[in-house]
Design a protein around this motif. Structure first.
Motif, PDB file in Angstrom:
ATOM      1  N   ARG A  57       0.805  -1.229   0.000  1.00 19.51           N
ATOM      2  CA  ARG A  57       0.000   0.000   0.000  1.00 19.51           C
ATOM      3  C   ARG A  57       0.845   1.290   0.000  1.00 19.51           C
ATOM      4  O   ARG A  57       0.618   2.169  -0.838  1.00 19.51           O
ATOM      5  CB  ARG A  57      -1.008  -0.001   1.151  1.00 19.51           C
ATOM      6  N   LEU A  89      -5.107  -6.386  -4.723  1.00 21.41           N
ATOM      7  CA  LEU A  89      -4.150  -5.440  -5.306  1.00 21.41           C
ATOM      8  C   LEU A  89      -4.879  -4.378  -6.132  1.00 21.41           C
ATOM      9  O   LEU A  89      -4.593  -3.177  -6.030  1.00 21.41           O
ATOM     10  CB  LEU A  89      -3.162  -6.217  -6.187  1.00 21.41           C
ATOM     11  N   PRO A 133     -12.576   3.030  -0.133  1.00 22.10           N
ATOM     12  CA  PRO A 133     -12.932   1.612  -0.361  1.00 22.10           C
ATOM     13  C   PRO A 133     -14.375   1.440  -0.828  1.00 22.10           C
ATOM     14  O   PRO A 133     -14.642   0.652  -1.743  1.00 22.10           O
ATOM     15  CB  PRO A 133     -12.711   0.968   1.022  1.00 22.10           C
ATOM     16  N   ILE A 147       2.328   1.885  -3.368  1.00 24.65           N
ATOM     17  CA  ILE A 147       1.333   2.252  -4.392  1.00 24.65           C
ATOM     18  C   ILE A 147       0.921   3.712  -4.218  1.00 24.65           C
ATOM     19  O   ILE A 147       0.817   4.465  -5.190  1.00 24.65           O
ATOM     20  CB  ILE A 147       0.112   1.308  -4.292  1.00 24.65           C
ATOM     21  N   GLU A 148       0.717   4.128  -2.965  1.00 24.34           N
ATOM     22  CA  GLU A 148       0.320   5.528  -2.732  1.00 24.34           C
ATOM     23  C   GLU A 148       1.417   6.479  -3.222  1.00 24.34           C
ATOM     24  O   GLU A 148       1.136   7.500  -3.848  1.00 24.34           O
ATOM     25  CB  GLU A 148       0.008   5.745  -1.253  1.00 24.34           C
ATOM     26  N   GLN A 154      -8.088   2.496  -4.992  1.00 21.61           N
ATOM     27  CA  GLN A 154      -8.352   3.364  -3.837  1.00 21.61           C
ATOM     28  C   GLN A 154      -7.316   4.491  -3.784  1.00 21.61           C
ATOM     29  O   GLN A 154      -7.654   5.659  -3.573  1.00 21.61           O
ATOM     30  CB  GLN A 154      -8.315   2.554  -2.538  1.00 21.61           C
ATOM     31  N   ALA A 155      -6.043   4.130  -3.984  1.00 28.10           N
ATOM     32  CA  ALA A 155      -4.984   5.147  -3.936  1.00 28.10           C
ATOM     33  C   ALA A 155      -5.179   6.159  -5.063  1.00 28.10           C
ATOM     34  O   ALA A 155      -5.081   7.377  -4.850  1.00 28.10           O
ATOM     35  CB  ALA A 155      -3.622   4.479  -4.059  1.00 28.10           C
ATOM     36  N   ARG A 174      -7.898  -3.365  -5.798  1.00 30.60           N
ATOM     37  CA  ARG A 174      -8.612  -2.463  -4.881  1.00 30.60           C
ATOM     38  C   ARG A 174      -7.651  -1.408  -4.336  1.00 30.60           C
ATOM     39  O   ARG A 174      -7.962  -0.223  -4.312  1.00 30.60           O
ATOM     40  CB  ARG A 174      -9.207  -3.261  -3.718  1.00 30.60           C
ATOM     41  N   MET A 175      -6.462  -1.852  -3.909  1.00 31.45           N
ATOM     42  CA  MET A 175      -5.477  -0.911  -3.351  1.00 31.45           C
ATOM     43  C   MET A 175      -5.101   0.148  -4.376  1.00 31.45           C
ATOM     44  O   MET A 175      -5.014   1.331  -4.059  1.00 31.45           O
ATOM     45  CB  MET A 175      -4.203  -1.680  -3.010  1.00 31.45           C
ATOM     46  N   GLU A 176      -4.836  -0.299  -5.607  1.00 28.19           N
ATOM     47  CA  GLU A 176      -4.400   0.639  -6.648  1.00 28.19           C
ATOM     48  C   GLU A 176      -5.503   1.657  -6.933  1.00 28.19           C
ATOM     49  O   GLU A 176      -5.257   2.862  -7.018  1.00 28.19           O
ATOM     50  CB  GLU A 176      -4.035  -0.114  -7.931  1.00 28.19           C
TER      51      GLU A 176
END
Ligand code: HEM
Length: 415
Positions: A115, A360, A279, A118-119, A366-367, A362-364
């Motif tokens: 995370r 993954l 999210p 990615i941020e 969301q960021a 979702r993380m990308e």
């Protein structure tokens, strides 16, 4: 609006593939979902309701193997001793399960720690776009480069080779289009690309075999029971699958999400004020405008769907995007509503082939969406609808131009 009269089969197929419907296929999907199952031709069925799709994704009588003839007397063997038959997305249990488990074992712990990286990567992409008022193509500046950088990081591909990977992602993804929609030239190009991809991968795999590192490729080559490890062919196919399955899909999620936010300024304002909403926003984008609109299977035994019998050998198309707007499952399905309760969308599929990269992606997204919402001042769409790529299965804008009054803040340096 939903009509109750079924569409004639040929008309349904034609409209599904029609580029004129690409920017907004949802009224058509609502028409299709009026019937639980539609016959598209003598051996092809289309299923559009949430409950049927969710059930069929878990039905072992449906096979994910594609039509292509695999093997032949001289074909190389997979680790199950059978002729090598391609990436595990197009295999059935038990061989599918063995390759998927090994991949998950390497992927999941690495994703968990990504995370902050990615941020930082999203921040740097926005920094590169400059600070003052201007025009940004979200696809080119953020959505496209982000997933390639992330997958390179996961696989341990050195930064200087990222452009090579990027170009392979673009070229290989063309192979997802139905072969009938490709020209002879495109098919020949694709063959060359696949050969180049193998030529690029094999020495990379050999280097990791000789000198393993801490990356996913080395993990797949060296960990676990040697008798069940992936062989080089399976590893190559898995790496190609990760690159293709994880790339254009994530591009479309970020682009579709940005588009949904700009069309719903109330949600954009709420996300800007509270990035903790990201999210829920991403889940609603996955339902409302999913990057993968459809998937397909073959029946291996007779199956009853909506009062019809699907015969062995018949192809079944599962219209995930229509299931996501099914009024029998989602109240007010055409409303973009992040706080929607019980948002059990079908965007990542279901059953044994459920997406291995869901966490993954979702993380990308969301960021990316929270950075776009908080850092762009007064963003507005230049063209609505934006131009779309021609593909039906993976659907998303070709470009998404946004005018803004500035990009605030600077990203922290990545570790
Ligand atoms: C928004 C982004 C994504 C979406 C919407 C998406 C969607 C899907 C769907 C619908 C399936 C199931 C297909 C089927 O049942 O026929 C799937 C499978 C898969 N996805 Fe994703 N995906 C995304 C991102 C990723 C990422 C980032 C990766 C890898 C890093 C990935 C790797 C895979 C793999 C390997 C499979 C095959 C799983 C199996 O056969 O067991 N996906 N994905």
């Amino acid at each position: 609006m939903t009509t109750t009269a079924p569409l004639p089969a040929a008309a349904a197929y034609g409209r599904l593939m029609d580029q004129a419907n690409r920017h907004d296929p949802y009224p058509l999907f609502a028409e299709l979902a009026a019937e639980p199952v539609q016959r598209l031709d003598a051996h092809t069925w289309l299923v559009a309701r949430h409950t049927d799709i969710a059930r069929l994704l878990r039905d072992p009588r449906l096979s994910a193997r594609d039509d292509a003839p695999h093997g032949g007397p001289d074909a190389p063997l997979g680790s199950d001793g059978l002729p090598f038959a391609g990436p595990f997305l197009s295999l059935d249990p038990p061989h599918h399960d063995t390759l998927r488990e090994q991949t998950m074992h390497q992927l999941v712990p690495r994703i968990l720690g990504m995370r902050p990286h990615i941020e930082a990567a999203v921040g740097q992409l926005l920094d590169a776009a400059g600070g003052g008022p201007g025009r940004l193509d979200i696809v080119e500046s953020v959505a496209y480069p982000l997933p390639v950088g992330v997958i390179c990081e996961l696989l341990g591909v050195p930064r200087e080779e990222e452009p090579v990977f990027h170009s392979f992602a673009t070229r290989l993804t063309r192979g997802l289009d139905p072969v009938e929609s490709l020209s002879a030239r495109q098919i020949a190009d694709l063959e060359v690309t696949r050969r180049d991809w193998r030529a690029y991968l094999l020495p990379m795999i050999a280097r990791r075999q000789a000198d393993p590192g801490a990356d996913l490729i080395s993990g797949l080559l060296t960990e676990g029971d040697p008798a069940h490890r992936m062989n080089t062919l399976e590893l190559g196919a898995t790496l190609g699958l990760l690159l293709i399955a994880g790339h254009e899909t994530t591009v479309n999620l970020v682009a579709n999400g940005t588009l949904a936010l700009l069309r719903h300024p109330d949600v954009l304002a709420r996300l800007r004020a509270d990035p903790g909403l990201a999210p829920a926003v991403v889940e609603e984008v996955l339902r409302f405008d999913p990057p993968v609109q459809m998937t397909g299977r073959h029946a291996t035994a007779p199956i009853q769907v909506g009062g019809q019998t699907v015969e062995p050998g018949d192809r079944v198309l599962l219209l995930l995007a229509a299931g996501n707007r099914d009024p029998l499952r989602f109240p007010d399905p055409d409303r973009f509503w992040p706080e929607r309760p019980d948002n059990a969308h079908l965007a990542f599929g279901g059953g044994v082939h459920y997406c291995v990269g869901a966490a993954l992606a979702r993380m990308e997204a969301q960021a990316a969406l929270s950075a776009i919402a908080t850092r762009l001042t007064a963003p507005r769409l230049v063209a609505d609808p934006p131009p779309y790529r021609p593909t039906m299965l993976l659907r998303g804008p070709r470009e998404l131009l946004v005018d803004h009054d500035g990009i605030t803040g600077r990203a922290p340096a990545s570790g």
